[in-house]
Design an enzyme around this catalytic site. Structure first.
Site, PDB file in Angstrom:
ATOM      1  N   SER A   6       4.849   8.932   1.105  1.00  0.00           N
ATOM      2  CA  SER A   6       4.273   7.884   0.257  1.00  0.00           C
ATOM      3  C   SER A   6       3.612   6.789   1.083  1.00  0.00           C
ATOM      4  O   SER A   6       2.994   5.882   0.539  1.00  0.00           O
ATOM      5  CB  SER A   6       5.366   7.259  -0.625  1.00  0.00           C
ATOM      6  OG  SER A   6       6.335   6.590   0.173  1.00  0.00           O
TER       7      SER A   6
ATOM      8  N   GLN B 222       0.807  -1.221   0.000  1.00  0.00           N
ATOM      9  CA  GLN B 222       0.000   0.000   0.000  1.00  0.00           C
ATOM     10  C   GLN B 222       0.842   1.275   0.000  1.00  0.00           C
ATOM     11  O   GLN B 222       0.299   2.370  -0.110  1.00  0.00           O
ATOM     12  CB  GLN B 222      -0.955  -0.004   1.185  1.00  0.00           C
ATOM     13  CG  GLN B 222      -2.026  -1.058   1.050  1.00  0.00           C
ATOM     14  CD  GLN B 222      -2.937  -1.087   2.263  1.00  0.00           C
ATOM     15  OE1 GLN B 222      -2.566  -0.673   3.355  1.00  0.00           O
ATOM     16  NE2 GLN B 222      -4.136  -1.590   2.065  1.00  0.00           N
ATOM     17  N   ASN B 223       2.157   1.145   0.111  1.00  0.00           N
ATOM     18  CA  ASN B 223       3.013   2.315   0.033  1.00  0.00           C
ATOM     19  C   ASN B 223       3.045   2.775  -1.425  1.00  0.00           C
ATOM     20  O   ASN B 223       3.239   1.963  -2.326  1.00  0.00           O
ATOM     21  CB  ASN B 223       4.422   1.994   0.542  1.00  0.00           C
ATOM     22  CG  ASN B 223       5.232   3.247   0.753  1.00  0.00           C
ATOM     23  OD1 ASN B 223       5.463   4.015  -0.178  1.00  0.00           O
ATOM     24  ND2 ASN B 223       5.668   3.458   1.982  1.00  0.00           N
ATOM     25  N   ARG B 224       2.869   4.050  -1.666  1.00  0.00           N
ATOM     26  CA  ARG B 224       2.754   4.579  -3.029  1.00  0.00           C
ATOM     27  C   ARG B 224       4.098   5.012  -3.618  1.00  0.00           C
ATOM     28  O   ARG B 224       4.141   5.603  -4.701  1.00  0.00           O
ATOM     29  CB  ARG B 224       1.797   5.775  -3.045  1.00  0.00           C
ATOM     30  CG  ARG B 224       0.425   5.552  -2.446  1.00  0.00           C
ATOM     31  CD  ARG B 224      -0.407   4.454  -3.075  1.00  0.00           C
ATOM     32  NE  ARG B 224      -0.994   4.735  -4.337  1.00  0.00           N
ATOM     33  CZ  ARG B 224      -2.236   5.163  -4.551  1.00  0.00           C
ATOM     34  NH1 ARG B 224      -3.023   5.398  -3.537  1.00  0.00           N
ATOM     35  NH2 ARG B 224      -2.671   5.354  -5.770  1.00  0.00           N
ATOM     36  N   PHE B 225       5.213   4.743  -2.945  1.00  0.00           N
ATOM     37  CA  PHE B 225       6.517   5.224  -3.396  1.00  0.00           C
ATOM     38  C   PHE B 225       6.804   4.881  -4.856  1.00  0.00           C
ATOM     39  O   PHE B 225       7.145   5.750  -5.651  1.00  0.00           O
ATOM     40  CB  PHE B 225       7.641   4.665  -2.511  1.00  0.00           C
ATOM     41  CG  PHE B 225       9.009   5.079  -2.982  1.00  0.00           C
ATOM     42  CD1 PHE B 225       9.519   6.315  -2.631  1.00  0.00           C
ATOM     43  CD2 PHE B 225       9.769   4.265  -3.803  1.00  0.00           C
ATOM     44  CE1 PHE B 225      10.761   6.724  -3.075  1.00  0.00           C
ATOM     45  CE2 PHE B 225      11.012   4.661  -4.252  1.00  0.00           C
ATOM     46  CZ  PHE B 225      11.513   5.898  -3.892  1.00  0.00           C
TER      47      PHE B 225
END
Length: 169
Positions: free
Chosen positions: A141, A39-42
């Site tokens: 992020s 789920q981290n958008r990095f």
């Protein structure tokens, strides 16, 4: 409480932009990969900034693409006590030597902080760096920082691609 450590920096002599996180979260530590939490958008944010679908690539290929685009990664915190993955739970931290790394990168033009914790700790340490290195605060992020819409995050992170490609700076 277990002491958790950051990973080695991902940089080379061509690095123009260094993105600094705070300290890897539980999933990243488990997988030994930067920004491994699904789920981290990095990877989406950086991919949008450089025009590459990084999420579709294997981890090592992602790192190679970042370096090809003159982007490096590291963390502000070398190690700390932390229960879970939240930055607010970080205790007894020791910082990485950001100044030494920055000085070792001859083409470095910007250091971008991924989130508030990395910006606060990183800016404190990098206060003595001046001249051509721009310090940029980016919205986190992390899935824990959902207050900002993804479209706005993408817009704010676009500066990474511009500096890495040596456009407009």
């Amino acid at each position: 409480m277990q002491r958790k450590s950051s990973f080695p920096p991902v940089t080379d002599g061509g690095t123009r932009v260094l993105i600094l996180g705070s300290l890897p979260g539980e999933e990243s530590l488990r997988q030994r990969q930067y920004y491994a939490h699904p789920q981290n958008r990095f990877w989406e944010l950086v991919g949008e900034a450089i025009g590459a679908d990084l999420r579709a690539l294997a981890y090592e290929a992602r790192l190679a693409v970042l370096l090809t685009h003159h982007i490096g990664l590291w963390d502000v915190i070398a190690d700390a006590h932390r229960s879970g993955s939240l930055d607010s739970a970080i205790r007894a931290e020791r910082v990485n030597d950001l100044t030494a790394l920055a000085r070792s990168l001859p083409r470095l033009r910007a250091i971008a902080f991924n989130g508030r914790k990395s910006a606060i700790a990183g800016r404190r340490q990098l206060a003595e760096i001046s001249g051509d290195i721009e310090l940029i605060d980016l919205p986190s992020s992390s899935p824990a920082y959902a207050a900002m819409p993804i479209a706005e995050k993408i817009s704010r992170w676009a500066v990474i691609g511009d500096i890495a490609a040596n456009r407009g700076r």
